[in-house]
Design an enzyme around this catalytic site. Structure first.
Site, mmCIF file in Angstrom:
data_model
loop_
_atom_site.group_PDB
_atom_site.id
_atom_site.type_symbol
_atom_site.label_atom_id
_atom_site.label_comp_id
_atom_site.label_asym_id
_atom_site.label_seq_id
_atom_site.Cartn_x
_atom_site.Cartn_y
_atom_site.Cartn_z
ATOM 1 N N ASP A 1 57.107 44.018 51.691
ATOM 2 C CA ASP A 1 56.018 43.487 52.972
ATOM 3 C C ASP A 1 55.939 42.005 51.954
ATOM 4 O O ASP A 1 53.730 41.961 52.940
ATOM 5 C CB ASP A 1 54.697 44.703 51.959
ATOM 6 C CG ASP A 1 53.733 44.699 50.397
ATOM 7 O OD1 ASP A 1 54.471 43.308 49.953
ATOM 8 O OD2 ASP A 1 52.934 45.217 50.434
ATOM 9 N N ASP B 1 50.342 39.195 36.475
ATOM 10 C CA ASP B 1 49.420 39.900 37.360
ATOM 11 C C ASP B 1 49.463 41.104 36.150
ATOM 12 O O ASP B 1 50.171 41.218 35.392
ATOM 13 C CB ASP B 1 50.299 41.151 38.309
ATOM 14 C CG ASP B 1 51.180 41.258 38.790
ATOM 15 O OD1 ASP B 1 51.810 40.470 38.039
ATOM 16 O OD2 ASP B 1 51.604 41.049 39.463
ATOM 17 N N HIS C 1 54.534 39.942 50.084
ATOM 18 C CA HIS C 1 53.316 40.280 48.814
ATOM 19 C C HIS C 1 54.543 38.979 47.502
ATOM 20 O O HIS C 1 55.370 38.826 47.651
ATOM 21 C CB HIS C 1 52.477 41.178 47.833
ATOM 22 C CG HIS C 1 53.681 42.456 47.020
ATOM 23 N ND1 HIS C 1 53.696 43.272 47.133
ATOM 24 C CD2 HIS C 1 54.373 41.462 45.948
ATOM 25 C CE1 HIS C 1 54.717 43.943 46.301
ATOM 26 N NE2 HIS C 1 55.394 42.478 45.305
ATOM 27 N N GLU D 1 48.944 41.342 48.417
ATOM 28 C CA GLU D 1 48.739 42.523 49.099
ATOM 29 C C GLU D 1 48.776 41.329 50.287
ATOM 30 O O GLU D 1 48.180 41.041 50.422
ATOM 31 C CB GLU D 1 48.690 44.005 48.964
ATOM 32 C CG GLU D 1 49.178 44.356 48.267
ATOM 33 C CD GLU D 1 50.334 45.228 47.940
ATOM 34 O OE1 GLU D 1 51.375 44.457 48.933
ATOM 35 O OE2 GLU D 1 50.959 46.093 46.771
HETATM 36 C C1 F6R Z 1 55.032 41.377 39.507
HETATM 37 C C2 F6R Z 1 54.954 40.806 40.531
HETATM 38 C C3 F6R Z 1 55.744 40.918 41.973
HETATM 39 C C4 F6R Z 1 57.322 41.029 41.992
HETATM 40 C C5 F6R Z 1 57.611 41.912 43.369
HETATM 41 C C6 F6R Z 1 59.064 41.900 43.471
HETATM 42 O O1 F6R Z 1 55.107 40.508 38.360
HETATM 43 O O2 F6R Z 1 54.022 39.990 40.737
HETATM 44 O O3 F6R Z 1 55.229 40.257 43.336
HETATM 45 O O4 F6R Z 1 58.048 40.169 42.016
HETATM 46 O O5 F6R Z 1 57.002 42.656 43.891
HETATM 47 O O6 F6R Z 1 59.432 42.590 42.143
HETATM 48 P P1 F6R Z 1 60.924 42.882 41.969
HETATM 49 O O7 F6R Z 1 61.997 41.984 41.113
HETATM 50 O O8 F6R Z 1 60.747 43.917 41.312
HETATM 51 O O9 F6R Z 1 61.645 43.765 43.587
#
Ligand code: F6R
Length: 264
Positions: free
Chosen positions: A136, A67, A138, A143
């Site tokens: 959450d 992303d 995701h 989301e």
């Molecule tokens: C990032 C992504 C997100 C993260 C998730 C966890 O490319 O796709 O889904 O993997 O938000 O983020 P951290 O590791 O910072 O808690």
């Protein structure tokens, strides 16, 4: 799902890097799906170490990131392009033309989603997709409420995600509201998925993902339907799992099986 509960965050990162390295070593043209965020930083450090100390080469690999924020250019300090360059690409031998991150500045972001999907397909699909998980539930920026069949497209970020990521931007108002992300369906098309989570803040999402119903309310729960997903956790992230003892016993049994196979 295979669930591995390891002693700490360092062991989680090392195990994640080890699995990616195995795929890279065994495959003549590996296609990696990569993620950003705090959890995977340690994985990239370990891959860099393997590159420097053990000759792991990514010269024959290609990669696609999950992303990117919409409206951030590749050289914006908060962009995922920049994250990947600084945390991995600048330090290994993955050729410049071999990695892709969705273009957050695309004039037509919907067309960019379709282009990205086509590029993944043209590369032969993703061999292994690295994932973190949001509090959450995701994965990527899918989301709660995301279609479990979705492909790469524009998504609005949930308020909780914007608040969680405000630490990187200095202030909530600076966190973009939109992102372009691989869909849940795109992620499920990867031949293997590797989801890492550490810390207590992920415990509720992990329990819902692994042991709850498959639901769009927890997009990561769709991985229950994927035939080859490994979830690697530290004890804090695993602390909400009802079957933690079973997963530990299953890993011991697996190790026994590997020994027997070696002896045979
Ligand atoms: C990032 C992504 C997100 C993260 C998730 C966890 O490319 O796709 O889904 O993997 O938000 O983020 P951290 O590791 O910072 O808690």
């Amino acid at each position: 799902m295979r669930v591995m509960i390891l002693r700490d965050a360092e062991a989680v990162a090392a195990a994640g890097a080890q699995r990616l390295a195995e795929v890279v070593r065994r495959n003549p043209a590996p296609v990696l799906g990569l993620a950003t965020g705090g959890t995977v930083g340690g994985v990239y450090q370990e891959l860099i170490r393997l590159h420097r100390e053990q000759g792991l080469s990514l010269a024959h690999a290609r990669s696609f990131n999950l992303d990117e924020y919409l409206g951030l250019s590749a050289d914006d300090p908060q962009s995922y392009h920049r994250f990947m360059f600084e945390q991995l690409f600048a330090h290994v031998d993955l050729p410049r033309g071999n990695w892709q991150v969705p273009d957050g500045m695309a004039m037509d972001p919907r067309a960019e989603g379709r282009r990205y999907e086509a590029a993944i397909e043209a590369a032969g699909g993703i061999d292994i997709q690295l994932l973190g998980i949001g509090r959450d539930g995701h994965i990527g920026f899918n989301e709660p409420g995301s279609s479990l069949a979705s492909r790469t497209r524009v998504k609005a970020l949930a308020e909780q995600t914007r608040r969680d990521n405000a630490r990187f931007f200095g202030a909530l108002e600076r966190v973009p509201r939109l992102a372009i992300t691989m869909g849940v369906g795109t992620i499920l098309s990867a031949r293997e998925c590797l989801l890492l989570a550490t810390g207590e803040s992920k415990a509720v999402a992990i329990a819902a993902m692994v042991e709850g119903p498959v639901t769009a309310l927890v997009p990561a729960s769709a991985l229950q339907l994927h035939p080859a997903t490994t979830v690697i956790l530290d004890p804090a992230a695993a602390s909400g799992l009802k079957l933690a003892e079973y997963y530990r016993a299953a890993e011991e049994a697996e190790a026994e099986l590997r020994m027997l196979q070696k002896e045979a």
